[in-house]
Design a protein around this motif. Structure first.
Motif, short mmCIF file in Angstrom:
data_model
loop_
_atom_site.label_atom_id
_atom_site.label_comp_id
_atom_site.label_asym_id
_atom_site.label_seq_id
_atom_site.Cartn_x
_atom_site.Cartn_y
_atom_site.Cartn_z
N HIS A 125 -29.00 -6.47 38.46
CA HIS A 125 -27.60 -5.34 38.22
C HIS A 125 -26.45 -5.93 36.64
N PRO A 136 -25.42 18.43 40.86
CA PRO A 136 -24.80 17.27 40.35
C PRO A 136 -23.31 18.20 39.91
N HIS A 147 -20.31 15.76 39.96
CA HIS A 147 -19.34 15.77 38.53
C HIS A 147 -18.11 15.68 38.57
N GLN A 166 -14.97 13.57 38.74
CA GLN A 166 -15.08 12.99 37.52
C GLN A 166 -14.20 11.84 36.97
N PRO A 226 -19.92 6.74 40.46
CA PRO A 226 -20.48 6.25 40.13
C PRO A 226 -21.25 6.26 39.34
N PRO A 227 -22.24 5.35 38.61
CA PRO A 227 -23.85 6.30 38.40
C PRO A 227 -24.78 6.18 39.19
N GLY A 228 -25.74 7.26 39.47
CA GLY A 228 -26.84 6.70 41.06
C GLY A 228 -26.16 7.44 42.27
N THR A 229 -24.80 8.14 41.68
CA THR A 229 -25.16 8.56 43.86
C THR A 229 -25.01 10.18 43.49
N PRO A 288 -32.60 5.17 42.14
CA PRO A 288 -32.75 4.45 41.00
C PRO A 288 -33.34 3.13 40.96
N TRP A 331 -29.65 12.93 38.59
CA TRP A 331 -27.73 12.93 37.48
C TRP A 331 -27.94 13.67 36.69
N THR A 358 -27.34 14.18 32.82
CA THR A 358 -27.60 13.17 31.08
C THR A 358 -26.21 12.86 30.65
N THR A 359 -26.05 11.60 30.44
CA THR A 359 -25.25 10.96 29.58
C THR A 359 -24.41 11.62 28.21
#
Length: 507
Positions: A324, A385, A389, A393, A397-400, A449, A472, A474-475
């Motif tokens: 990573h 999600p 979030h 917020q 962490p991403p993918g959590t 992930p 997850w 979308t960014t």
């Protein structure tokens, strides 16, 4: 007798076309000073097309006096039901080990293994035919499976011989099953039952010792009358199997104790016969580049094995981490010193590639007390999600994954050992969703992930087909209304979120 790779092919040998060198065949019997000549060779009538019928009978040139030497083993009738937990022994067929039958089989060193019979559900779901229901008592089983009393010998390979399975009832030994060559070095794990061949043996020999069922107390397993089914098999065999009735003290066969040098004990999950997945922060010190001494235990709680299980232990020979960029990887794969045999004590879990399995029930599995380490499963709901979030917020962490515990259940599992998040799918298989993020009860590092890394490192790790919507967001998407953003610091928003969560809590 079973044909060996050096023997003529089954299709070339029949009753009308016996082996040309039959005059040179000899049979060695225990307690006999000389070998016995063979006068007749009778292959099984179905041997040319059925692997389970790869059998033959040899008639000796002269009868053997059984009162002064070897004893004949008893054969079961077709309706015979070998009880789960029956005492059994395995005898090796072929060069290097002599087979002895009788009242008390006694074989040479290295040719004997002691075992108990697994229950029909476990045996059938591990090795039975796909889609077939579990045979009930009184029906011929598809397979018979031993549960070994001693742990597997490191470095020993068992794929050099055929094996027979003999089981004891009321002091009498029965020839219960026949095992073929193993495709791996693991000990024989499934045997073709002999019940279906007893009429053929009796017809050919007209003197075989068929014996009635001697033990009629079939117990709870034998009293089962409802048809049982198994979760679907995978291309790498069975994974994620666990009986529906979760009795107190019953094993979670993939839950491992990972003992790290320095008296740390972490939770691990068996994902393949030679690999355990654990949280990185549990097995590696921050900033350390050395691999600590690690031992993995399966089939036990604290210092003692759990009921119905056999303790399995392995050393960890390497730790694999994904490559990573930026933040350190939350998950680590531990390579074991040798593979473990599939059993109720040690069976890999299935993995989920992403999303939440539709209709699944989810649990956090861990220990309330890190000293006694008795497994506790706490029911949770995986948040959507949007709600996840909103609650976290800016710090999520991403993918959590985020989970919600039922009221009063939050303190059931201690978090320092990084407990796993599991779900049971509608098909019955148990899947691993993630491992706890350091110091958190609500956040879990997701497996999805890391699918490519896990699959490349561990070919036998099985990911179920993708199901459910992607977890997850979308960014850059704005998922939270203004009055819900930063919910952790807004009592009004927190109350609104609690109202929204109420339908998500599972009974």
């Amino acid at each position: 007798m079973r044909t060996s790779p050096a023997s003529p092919s089954r299709s070339s040998i029949t009753s009308d076309n016996p082996p040309r060198d039959l005059d040179s065949w000899r049979v060695l019997l225990p307690s006999r000073p000389r070998s016995e000549r063979v006068s007749r060779f009778v292959p099984h009538e179905n041997a040319t097309w059925d692997d389970a019928s790869d059998l033959a009978l040899l008639q000796l040139d002269a009868p053997v006096n059984l009162s002064s030497g070897p004893r004949a083993v008893c054969l079961p009738y077709p309706e015979h039901y070998f009880l789960p937990g029956s005492r059994c022994r395995l005898a090796r067929w072929g060069r290097g080990g002599a087979q002895e039958s009788g009242a008390e089989p006694a074989l040479g060193p290295g040719a004997q293994l002691e075992a108990d019979l697994l229950g029909g559900w476990w045996c059938h779901c591990l090795y039975g035919h796909k889609g077939a229901s579990v045979p009930l008592p009184g029906q011929s089983p598809h397979q018979l499976c031993p549960s070994y009393q001693e742990e597997e010998e490191p470095g020993r390979c068992w794929n050099d011989s055929h094996w027979s399975l003999m089981c004891r009832e009321e002091g009498t030994w029965f020839l219960a099953g026949i095992g073929d060559f193993s495709s791996t070095c693991l000990r024989p794990r499934a045997f073709s039952p002999l019940q279906t061949h007893s009429p053929w043996i009796s017809h050919v020999t007209r003197g075989a010792y068929l014996e009635e069922q001697l033990a009629w107390d079939w117990g709870p397993d034998g009293e089962e009358t409802e048809t049982q089914t198994c979760p679907p098999h995978t291309e790498h065999g069975a994974c994620g199997l666990r009986p529906e009735a979760a009795q107190k003290g019953m094993l979670w066969p993939w839950l491992a104790e990972v003992h790290v040098a320095g008296n740390r004990v972490c939770t691990g999950i068996l994902v393949a016969p030679g690999w355990v997945l654990a949280a990185t922060h549990c097995v590696l010190r921050l900033g350390s580049t050395t691999v600590p001494h690690i031992e993995v235990y399966l089939g036990r709680a604290g210092a003692s094995p759990l009921p119905h299980g056999r303790q399995v232990s392995r050393l960890v020979i390497s730790i694999r981490l994904p490559r990573h960029l930026g933040l350190g990887p939350p998950l680590a794969l531990l390579e074991l010193s040798s593979r473990v045999e599939p059993s109720p004590s040690a069976l890999p879990i299935c993995l989920h590639p992403g999303g939440v399995p539709p209709g699944a029930s989810c649990w956090v599995l861990g220990w309330k007390d890190p000293q006694d380490r008795v497994p506790i499963a706490t029911a949770v709901s995986i948040l959507t999600p949007r709600l996840c979030h909103c609650l976290y917020q800016g710090i999520l962490p991403p993918g959590t994954f985020c989970v919600l515990y039922a009221e009063g259940q939050e303190d059931r599992c201690e978090v320092t050992s990084a407990p796993p998040l599991l779900c049971q799918t509608e098909g019955g298989s148990w899947v691993l969703m993630g491992m706890a993020v350091r110091g958190s009860q609500e956040l879990f590092a997701a497996i999805g992930p890391e699918e490519a890394w896990i699959s490349q490192t561990v070919a036998e790790a099985h990911f179920l087909p993708s199901s459910g919507s992607p977890y997850w967001p979308t960014t850059g998407s704005d998922l939270c209304p203004p009055d819900m953003a930063g919910a952790s610091s807004s009592p009004k928003a927190a109350a609104l979120i609690l109202l929204l969560l109420t339908p998500l809590i599972q009974d």
